[in-house]
Each structure stands twice: as structure tokens, then as C-alpha cells.
Scaffold this active site. Sequence first.
Site: not given
Length: 511
Positions: A251, A172, A240, A174
Amino acid sequence: MLSSRRRQSRSISWSPSAPAGRPGARTLAADVAAKTGNVRANLASVQSGRHPLSNATENAQLFDYEQHTKAAFDTIVPTLKQISGLQHEADFERRSQELAQKQLGFELPADILADAWVTQLDMRRLFAWCVFQTYQRFCDDFFANGFMSRTETEFQAFLIDCGFHTLDISPCADGRLAHVISYVLRLPQRAVRRKSYAGAMFDIEDSIEKWTETELQRFREGKPTTADIPTRYLKTVVYHFSSGDPDHEGCAAHGSDAGRAAQGGLDRLKAFQTAVENSFCCGASIDLMLIGMDTDNDAIRIHMPDRHGEIDLKRYLDAADLYDATLSMRATQAEEYVAEQVRHAAGEMSDGMQRLMSYLLINNFSQIEYVRQYHDGRYRDIGHAERFIGAGIGFEEVQLRNLTYFAYMQTVEEAAADLDVGIKIFSKLNVSHGLPVPVVVRFDYHGHVPGARERAIERCQRVDAALCDRYADLADSGLLHTLQVVRDCHAGERIEVIGTSVKDEVTEEAH
């Protein structure tokens, strides 16, 4: 805690502490909810001894690197607060430059300081300038001095021996997963392809292009293996979740729902495999892996296959459980235990895949211990705390948690969803406090290709302009600033600054 609806939707997971060959009784939701308690319960035992398979020396080096790098960014706001209090002093400019040089390691733009007496010191421009200067210094250090000493050739040889010629990982975007390669999985970053996307929903067409390029290189150059060797291309997704606050700090792209994140990753993996099979009639050369990561403590789980050989969201091996189960064992016993658990969960999976999974789970032991030793078992910033957005192509130097939110792209339009998520994150982190969103627009290029640098510069300028158009309200109010950089990745050069919204001209100190 997860809602009752979410709890009911989870199914049985594989528990490594259960008797070999039998599925454990915990559900995914129960496992997520129990993690925080497990960390506290095991912290005391970890403090009195280290895991036999963890790398304490490397952990110390990684912690020093993390602390040093993040401290450089985190010193910016306190320093600017001090400078703000000096702006009505007679020797304001001199004292400000001395303070910046001492605490930040560089001087501030003289024109911004000189204009402060007319109206007010432009703290937004100064903040953006400081973030960009710190990023440049961080990059220069990375490319000049390297990062860690992991041997790429050794890992590549191991990967080939496991039956794979390429490991392509899509985590991801992130920032809490930005360290997944070098820290969480402990892999040499240059031996792995990493490309991040919001929700780990990678671009299938882009992955097909990379697969095609890889296979052509095998056929034409015999790298990393010749085309007649039956190795495979391994595509991996890392989604995640948050064990401490699963309903809010998971997420964002999947509504903070671990089940949706896992399912989304699996669906995208299958679509990629099908796309290759339909286009080239060789889907069998593609293998898939799905990894879940708890961003509170960096423990991973690897999903295992069902009886039909398909990745099963209900069954996985959890590295934290394996870590605890082997903590008191000798190193060889611990390795054998992990390998045995993988064998019992693997079904008809190849021996090479089993070896690679065992390798990744054991590598994660060092990161589990890292978080327990240096962060008391759980990061304080379990939510977002990124310092800037990275937009474009490149950023191999970013190997630290919560440093950068990634938005890989060729154009703003194709990555609009990823960018919108990043802007939403920074609206809370920065804009709500009156600070701008710093965006580094970067395009790496291969210098041996004619005209590559010029095209990279054009892409930088095009994306920069599109960003300012898409987020015009922020840009017009000084709440969005950009830095344009390119880099010759073929020659291993440091970054080259093309321009910045903070100043009309690029100064010599900005390279």
C-alpha cells in the site's frame, strides 16, 4: 523481502495447520515472504482437482467478464497506434473510422480527425475519448444486463441471522482492491456498502453519517431490521500487501509496509467506534472487522481477537492456508474444519461473528482457486495497472481488479490526499508515456428528491474545475482529461454524460 527491522517488528500469527487451540510459529513477515513459494508448491495439486467448496461455474463466468471488459480498454492503445500510422494517407479519416468501429465498437470524433492534416493528430484527446467511450459502454452493459446473479435478499437474511443489519466495508482506493466485494469476498455488491479510501483510511464523519442514516431508517421504516432487534452495524476495513514484492508493491499510502497498513486500519476502526459511543452512547451497537488482502493472489486474512476481545494484529486466520488444509476433504468436512479453526481463534467472539468470518473465508476459496486456475497462482500485474481514476460518488459498476483508482469525495479539497496518490500512480502509468490521465467525475443522486439532479450536476462541474486548477500543469498540456457524468441511482438508470474536456459539446453517441 522485508527488511530485518520489519521482520523483527512482526509477531506470532495464528496458523490453522497447527494443533487446535495453539498459536502457530510463523510471524507476519515470514508468512508474507513465504506466500510466493506456497503458491508454486500448491499449483500442481490444484491443477489436478478443484476445492470442494469452490464455485467453478461462477469462476468461469467471472473470468469471461473480466477478460471481455479489460480487453475493451486494452485494445485502445494498439488501435490508436494503427490509426497514427494512417494520418498521412489520402483516405485517412474514412480508414480511421472503419478501424475504430471494427476494433473499438464506436467512431472517433470527426473534428479531431479532420484537423490532423494541419499539424498533428491529437493522440492525447483521442486516447481520452476512447477511454471515456469504453467506460460508457461498460456502464451501459452493466446496468442493462446486471452483474452475476447473487441473491441480495438471501445474503441480507444470513447477515441478520448472524446479528448484523449492515455490512460497511472500506477497502483501500488502490485499483487492485476494486474487485474485493464481488470477486474476493463473493458478496452481492448491492447488499454491501463499499467506500474506498487511500490506505483504507476512511472518513470517520462520513461513516457516522451513514450509521445515523441506517439507524434512523431502522427506527422509522423497520429496514433492514426494526430498532428493537439487537442487530449491529459491522464496520470493516480491508488493507493490503504484496507477498511477491512487499517493499514496493504494498500500500503506497502506508509506505508499502503491511504492519503500518494493518495498524492504520485498526486505529481508524477504533476511532469510529469511539466516535459513535461518545456521540450517541451506544458504541456497543458497532462491531469491527479487520481484513488483510494479498493483492498478488487475492487471498485474505481475517484478524482475530486477543484474550480481551480486541482485534489483535498478531493473530489472524489465512484463507490460503485453510484452502490448502482442506483441499482433499469432502465439502462438509472442509466447512467443519474452517468453523473449528474460527472457534479456536475467536475467544469470546459472538457465534454470529464466527459464522460470518467462516463464510467470508470459505467464499475466498473460490477466488484463490480463480487466481490459481486463470492467472497461474499470481497476477502478472502485481503492481498498478488501472485504466482511469473515478472521482466523486458512485461507481457501483466497478467490480474489477485494476480497472479504477477510486477517489470518493464531495470536494477536491477533502480528498486531496487520495487524488494526489492517484495522480502519482497515473504519472507513471500514463504521463511518462505521453498519455493523459483520464478522470471520470461522477455523482449519483436520488431522483425522487427535488433538485437532486441539478445539485449533482453542480458538484460535477465544481469538482471538474477544481481538478483542472489543482493539476493545472497536466490539464494545460493535455495530460489530464475529464468526463462528467451523473446517475439516478434510485431509479437504477444508466449514467448520463454532462460534459467532457475532450469535446466542447456532448455528442448524441455519448448519451
